[in-house]
Write a protein that holds these residues in place. Structure first.
Motif, PDB file in Angstrom:
ATOM      1  N   THR A 121       4.556   3.989   6.213  1.00 50.25           N
ATOM      2  CA  THR A 121       5.440   3.505   7.240  1.00 50.25           C
ATOM      3  C   THR A 121       4.974   1.540   6.625  1.00 50.25           C
ATOM      4  OG1 THR A 121       4.873   4.156   8.968  1.00 50.25           O
ATOM      5  CG2 THR A 121       6.986   5.727   8.131  1.00 50.25           C
ATOM      6  N   ARG A 122       4.112   1.703   7.244  1.00 49.29           N
ATOM      7  CA  ARG A 122       2.970   0.048   7.644  1.00 49.29           C
ATOM      8  C   ARG A 122       3.055  -0.682   6.417  1.00 49.29           C
ATOM      9  NH1 ARG A 122      -0.698   0.422  11.940  1.00 49.29           N
ATOM     10  NH2 ARG A 122       0.604  -1.436  13.117  1.00 49.29           N
ATOM     11  N   GLY A 123       2.986   0.059   5.086  1.00 51.50           N
ATOM     12  CA  GLY A 123       2.310  -0.712   3.922  1.00 51.50           C
ATOM     13  C   GLY A 123       1.148  -0.462   3.444  1.00 51.50           C
ATOM     14  N   ARG A 124       0.233   1.034   3.756  1.00 51.82           N
ATOM     15  CA  ARG A 124      -0.772   1.078   4.146  1.00 51.82           C
ATOM     16  C   ARG A 124      -0.756   2.040   2.580  1.00 51.82           C
ATOM     17  NH1 ARG A 124      -2.080   2.153  10.265  1.00 51.82           N
ATOM     18  NH2 ARG A 124      -0.367   3.760   9.599  1.00 51.82           N
ATOM     19  N   ARG A 125      -2.299   1.695   1.515  1.00 54.00           N
ATOM     20  CA  ARG A 125      -2.013   2.820   0.587  1.00 54.00           C
ATOM     21  C   ARG A 125      -2.997   3.794   0.627  1.00 54.00           C
ATOM     22  NH1 ARG A 125      -0.046   0.608  -4.472  1.00 54.00           N
ATOM     23  NH2 ARG A 125       2.092  -0.077  -3.957  1.00 54.00           N
ATOM     24  N   MET A 126      -2.754   4.902   0.225  1.00 52.62           N
ATOM     25  CA  MET A 126      -4.385   6.667   0.297  1.00 52.62           C
ATOM     26  C   MET A 126      -5.511   5.551  -0.220  1.00 52.62           C
ATOM     27  SD  MET A 126      -2.678   9.853   0.770  1.00 52.62           S
ATOM     28  CE  MET A 126      -2.198   9.728  -1.019  1.00 52.62           C
TER      29      MET A 126
ATOM     30  N   ARG B 145      -2.252  28.340  -0.890  1.00 50.80           N
ATOM     31  CA  ARG B 145      -2.704  30.245  -0.698  1.00 50.80           C
ATOM     32  C   ARG B 145      -1.472  30.846  -1.257  1.00 50.80           C
ATOM     33  NH1 ARG B 145      -8.281  30.830   3.144  1.00 50.80           N
ATOM     34  NH2 ARG B 145      -9.097  29.458   1.387  1.00 50.80           N
ATOM     35  N   GLY B 146      -0.058  30.305  -0.909  1.00 50.37           N
ATOM     36  CA  GLY B 146       1.209  30.929  -1.162  1.00 50.37           C
ATOM     37  C   GLY B 146       1.213  30.492  -2.515  1.00 50.37           C
ATOM     38  N   GLY B 147       1.182  30.383  -3.953  1.00 48.75           N
ATOM     39  CA  GLY B 147       1.468  30.054  -4.703  1.00 48.75           C
ATOM     40  C   GLY B 147       2.214  28.861  -4.775  1.00 48.75           C
ATOM     41  N   PHE B 148       2.237  27.680  -3.992  1.00 52.99           N
ATOM     42  CA  PHE B 148       3.040  26.656  -4.922  1.00 52.99           C
ATOM     43  C   PHE B 148       2.103  25.699  -6.388  1.00 52.99           C
ATOM     44  CE2 PHE B 148       4.664  27.791  -0.423  1.00 52.99           C
ATOM     45  CZ  PHE B 148       5.588  26.811  -0.864  1.00 52.99           C
ATOM     46  N   ASP B 149       3.063  25.557  -6.922  1.00 50.49           N
ATOM     47  CA  ASP B 149       2.023  24.506  -7.671  1.00 50.49           C
ATOM     48  C   ASP B 149       1.531  23.358  -7.779  1.00 50.49           C
ATOM     49  OD1 ASP B 149       4.423  22.888  -7.952  1.00 50.49           O
ATOM     50  OD2 ASP B 149       5.289  24.664  -9.350  1.00 50.49           O
ATOM     51  N   ASP B 150       1.292  22.747  -8.508  1.00 53.51           N
ATOM     52  CA  ASP B 150       0.577  21.118  -7.472  1.00 53.51           C
ATOM     53  C   ASP B 150       1.531  20.254  -7.356  1.00 53.51           C
ATOM     54  OD1 ASP B 150      -1.595  22.439  -8.432  1.00 53.51           O
ATOM     55  OD2 ASP B 150      -2.219  20.700  -9.982  1.00 53.51           O
ATOM     56  N   ARG B 151       3.140  20.625  -8.432  1.00 51.61           N
ATOM     57  CA  ARG B 151       4.285  19.407  -8.170  1.00 51.61           C
ATOM     58  C   ARG B 151       4.040  19.939  -7.117  1.00 51.61           C
ATOM     59  NH1 ARG B 151       9.161  19.406  -7.814  1.00 51.61           N
ATOM     60  NH2 ARG B 151       9.462  21.362  -7.654  1.00 51.61           N
ATOM     61  N   ARG B 152       4.729  20.623  -6.269  1.00 53.56           N
ATOM     62  CA  ARG B 152       5.240  21.107  -5.345  1.00 53.56           C
ATOM     63  C   ARG B 152       4.207  20.739  -4.305  1.00 53.56           C
ATOM     64  NH1 ARG B 152       7.688  26.625  -4.543  1.00 53.56           N
ATOM     65  NH2 ARG B 152       6.203  26.977  -5.808  1.00 53.56           N
ATOM     66  N   ILE B 153       2.788  20.522  -3.970  1.00 57.64           N
ATOM     67  CA  ILE B 153       1.824  20.568  -3.461  1.00 57.64           C
ATOM     68  C   ILE B 153       2.025  18.809  -3.369  1.00 57.64           C
ATOM     69  CG2 ILE B 153      -1.150  20.420  -2.614  1.00 57.64           C
ATOM     70  CD1 ILE B 153      -1.203  23.075  -3.763  1.00 57.64           C
ATOM     71  N   ASP B 154       1.659  17.822  -4.496  1.00 55.92           N
ATOM     72  CA  ASP B 154       1.821  17.121  -4.934  1.00 55.92           C
ATOM     73  C   ASP B 154       3.240  16.077  -3.380  1.00 55.92           C
ATOM     74  OD1 ASP B 154       0.636  13.888  -5.813  1.00 55.92           O
ATOM     75  OD2 ASP B 154       3.477  14.279  -6.119  1.00 55.92           O
ATOM     76  N   ASN B 155       3.652  16.899  -3.751  1.00 63.45           N
ATOM     77  CA  ASN B 155       5.317  16.419  -2.851  1.00 63.45           C
ATOM     78  C   ASN B 155       4.799  16.384  -1.525  1.00 63.45           C
ATOM     79  OD1 ASN B 155       7.048  15.815  -4.590  1.00 63.45           O
ATOM     80  ND2 ASN B 155       8.392  18.109  -4.603  1.00 63.45           N
ATOM     81  N   ALA B 156       4.533  17.367  -1.011  1.00 65.92           N
ATOM     82  CA  ALA B 156       4.333  17.736   0.174  1.00 65.92           C
ATOM     83  C   ALA B 156       2.672  16.679   1.148  1.00 65.92           C
ATOM     84  CB  ALA B 156       3.622  18.903   1.122  1.00 65.92           C
ATOM     85  N   ILE B 157       2.057  16.205   0.158  1.00 65.77           N
ATOM     86  CA  ILE B 157       0.713  15.051   0.053  1.00 65.77           C
ATOM     87  C   ILE B 157       1.975  13.808   0.671  1.00 65.77           C
ATOM     88  CG2 ILE B 157      -1.054  14.200  -0.285  1.00 65.77           C
ATOM     89  CD1 ILE B 157      -2.163  16.626  -1.975  1.00 65.77           C
ATOM     90  N   ALA B 158       2.792  12.886  -1.196  1.00 66.87           N
ATOM     91  CA  ALA B 158       3.232  11.579  -1.066  1.00 66.87           C
ATOM     92  C   ALA B 158       4.370  11.783   0.472  1.00 66.87           C
ATOM     93  CB  ALA B 158       3.918  11.903  -1.566  1.00 66.87           C
ATOM     94  N   ALA B 159       5.074  12.995   1.314  1.00 64.19           N
ATOM     95  CA  ALA B 159       6.369  13.035   1.993  1.00 64.19           C
ATOM     96  C   ALA B 159       4.778  12.608   3.218  1.00 64.19           C
ATOM     97  CB  ALA B 159       6.968  14.633   2.090  1.00 64.19           C
ATOM     98  N   VAL B 160       4.066  13.873   3.114  1.00 63.14           N
ATOM     99  CA  VAL B 160       3.620  13.223   4.429  1.00 63.14           C
ATOM    100  C   VAL B 160       3.158  11.425   4.527  1.00 63.14           C
ATOM    101  CG1 VAL B 160       1.448  13.908   5.519  1.00 63.14           C
ATOM    102  CG2 VAL B 160       2.449  15.405   5.309  1.00 63.14           C
ATOM    103  N   TRP B 161       1.886  10.980   3.701  1.00 66.01           N
ATOM    104  CA  TRP B 161       1.893   9.815   3.540  1.00 66.01           C
ATOM    105  C   TRP B 161       3.170   8.584   4.177  1.00 66.01           C
ATOM    106  CZ3 TRP B 161      -3.035   8.661   4.482  1.00 66.01           C
ATOM    107  CH2 TRP B 161      -3.006   7.209   4.036  1.00 66.01           C
ATOM    108  N   ARG B 162       3.852   8.715   2.940  1.00 67.95           N
ATOM    109  CA  ARG B 162       5.795   8.192   2.964  1.00 67.95           C
ATOM    110  C   ARG B 162       5.801   8.619   4.879  1.00 67.95           C
ATOM    111  NH1 ARG B 162       7.243  10.120  -0.981  1.00 67.95           N
ATOM    112  NH2 ARG B 162       6.730   9.371  -2.693  1.00 67.95           N
ATOM    113  N   GLN B 163       5.565   9.234   5.655  1.00 64.40           N
ATOM    114  CA  GLN B 163       5.922   8.970   7.482  1.00 64.40           C
ATOM    115  C   GLN B 163       4.673   8.741   7.643  1.00 64.40           C
ATOM    116  OE1 GLN B 163       6.197  12.204   8.842  1.00 64.40           O
ATOM    117  NE2 GLN B 163       4.501  11.914   7.959  1.00 64.40           N
TER     118      GLN B 163
ATOM    119  N   ALA C  94       2.651   6.676   9.940  1.00 66.03           N
ATOM    120  CA  ALA C  94       3.014   5.685  11.305  1.00 66.03           C
ATOM    121  C   ALA C  94       2.030   5.151  12.455  1.00 66.03           C
ATOM    122  CB  ALA C  94       4.739   6.244  11.491  1.00 66.03           C
ATOM    123  N   ASP C  95       1.209   6.195  11.619  1.00 60.23           N
ATOM    124  CA  ASP C  95      -0.793   6.515  13.200  1.00 60.23           C
ATOM    125  C   ASP C  95      -0.986   4.597  12.883  1.00 60.23           C
ATOM    126  OD1 ASP C  95      -0.725   9.821  13.088  1.00 60.23           O
ATOM    127  OD2 ASP C  95      -0.721   8.620  11.063  1.00 60.23           O
TER     128      ASP C  95
END
Ligand code: SAM
Length: 372
Positions: A44-49, A328-346, A348-349
């Motif tokens: 949210t503050r424009g910081r890249r990972m 460990r819950g059987g999520f594929d890479d695309r879904r894990i990527d979705n989660a990581i990207a969503a966490v980073w996008r929001q 604000a720390d």
């Protein structure tokens, strides 16, 4: 991603279980969203990972008084059981996803990373991703034995923690009666293995090791190694941190400059943690890490993966996002990527910019678990 999912509200903020459940719900819901555009992602503050720190164990063979005080981390302390740790395959799988999202620097840490069995194998697997600056932070106790095998496995560089060259001071701070000479042997072994230049981390605590600042600078001046003087931070909740124990970076620089004249140097890249100072006579440089007195949240590009696979977006956070549950819950890479990207996008720390006496006392994860 169109859906905005509330993370915490007044009810969850006061209840750790509810707070964690909200974060779990967030990653699982984010994982199921349609795939987002690939590539680097900004918060949210424009910081890249840019950096990923991976804690490979929450255990350590030292009991540094400012990090893992012995009266808390004693024989009764419950470290994570082995089954809770991410496996090397899980770590490598997650790391690849981070790399696709813009991470180019990975640091293995802990706890003491050299205590993790076959750590060289993990280094080899991560090096196999390609194009990474792959580093490790260690207390140096096992480095003399492992430097060559780590270099052979593909480690790029190493950072060694050493809080004093005075044996009595160092033994008291590591609280494991560990001598300075063994750490210096580890640094020599790292150089011989091609892991130079070595960065040397020294945490400075008022009344404990201030008198070691100038001798430390003098010892490493002209060797090519870079000492980084770190302000004592209020990480975790067990070290009894007080502002009075912090020696501000400006004071550290003044002390060194009075004897070994310094000039400011430009950062190597945006988001570099240490402010650089070079010796005026051309014999190298030092760094100062002023997380307390000169917060650098504005440029913070670091993600952290805890020993048990939680993603933390700040060193001073109280909770993380459970990626292991997805793995460990059987999520594929695309879904894990979705989660990581969503966490980073929001994300604000900016803890260090808004530190108050209240935040200092708020629940925060321990550094040994999240990784330094
Ligand atoms: N065991 C390894 C080591 O000693 O380098 C890696 C983990 S350690 C947590 C990583 C770094 O964090 C070390 O340089 C340590 O001195 C630093 N550190 C730990 N607690 C700290 C604190 N409260 N303030 C500042 N630095 C701290």
């Amino acid at each position: 991603m169109a859906t905005i999912i509330p993370l915490t509200d007044a009810r969850t903020a006061a209840n750790p279980d509810a707070r964690r459940a909200a974060l779990d719900a967030f990653v699982r819901a984010a994982a199921e969203q349609p795939a987002t555009a690939p590539g680097p992602v900004a918060d949210t503050r424009g910081r890249r990972m840019h950096d990923l720190r991976i804690s490979v164990t929450d255990r350590c063979n030292f009991r540094c008084t400012y990090c893992m005080p012995r009266d808390v981390f004693d024989a009764d302390y419950r470290f994570l059981p082995h089954a809770d740790l991410l496996t090397f395959e899980e770590i490598t799988r997650i790391a690849r996803i981070f790399v696709d999202r813009g991470v180019s620097k990975v640091r293995l840490t802990g706890g003491e990373p050299l205590l993790r069995r076959n750590i060289e194998r993990l280094v080899e697997m991560l090096a196999g991703i390609g194009g990474l600056d792959l580093t490790l932070t260690t207390n140096g106790a096992l480095l003399a034995k492992k430097a060559q095998s780590l270099a052979d496995a593909g480690l790029t560089r190493v950072t060694v923690s050493l809080d004093s060259l005075d044996d009595a001071t160092f033994r008291a701070m590591n609280d494991a009666d560990f001598p300075v000479a063994k750490v210096l042997e580890g640094i020599d072994a790292a150089v011989a293995a091609g892991l130079a230049p070595v960065k040397v981390n020294m945490v400075v605590q008022r009344g404990t090791n201030e008198s070691s600042i100038v001798p430390m600078a003098r010892h490493f001046k002209g060797t090519g190694h870079i000492v980084r003087f770190i302000e004592y931070m209020d990480v975790g909740t067990t070290n009894g941190w007080r502002m009075n124990d912090v020696v501000p970076a400006a004071e550290i620089v003044r002390m060194i400059d009075a004897e070994l004249p310094l000039a400011p140097a430009d950062p190597n890249y945006t988001g570099e943690v240490a402010a650089r100072w070079r010796y005026q006579d051309g014999e190298g440089e030092i760094g100062v890490i002023a997380s307390v007195t000169q917060a650098f949240c504005r440029d913070c590009t670091r993600a952290r993966l805890s020993t048990d696979g939680k993603l933390y977006t700040c060193l001073f956070a109280s909770d993380g996002y459970d990626l292991r549950g997805l793995l460990r819950g059987g999520f594929d890479d695309r879904r894990i990527d979705n989660a990581i990207a969503a966490v980073w996008r929001q994300r604000a720390d900016r803890y260090s910019e808004v530190r108050t006496t209240n935040t200092v006392r708020a629940p925060k994860v321990e550094m040994s678990y999240i990784g330094g």
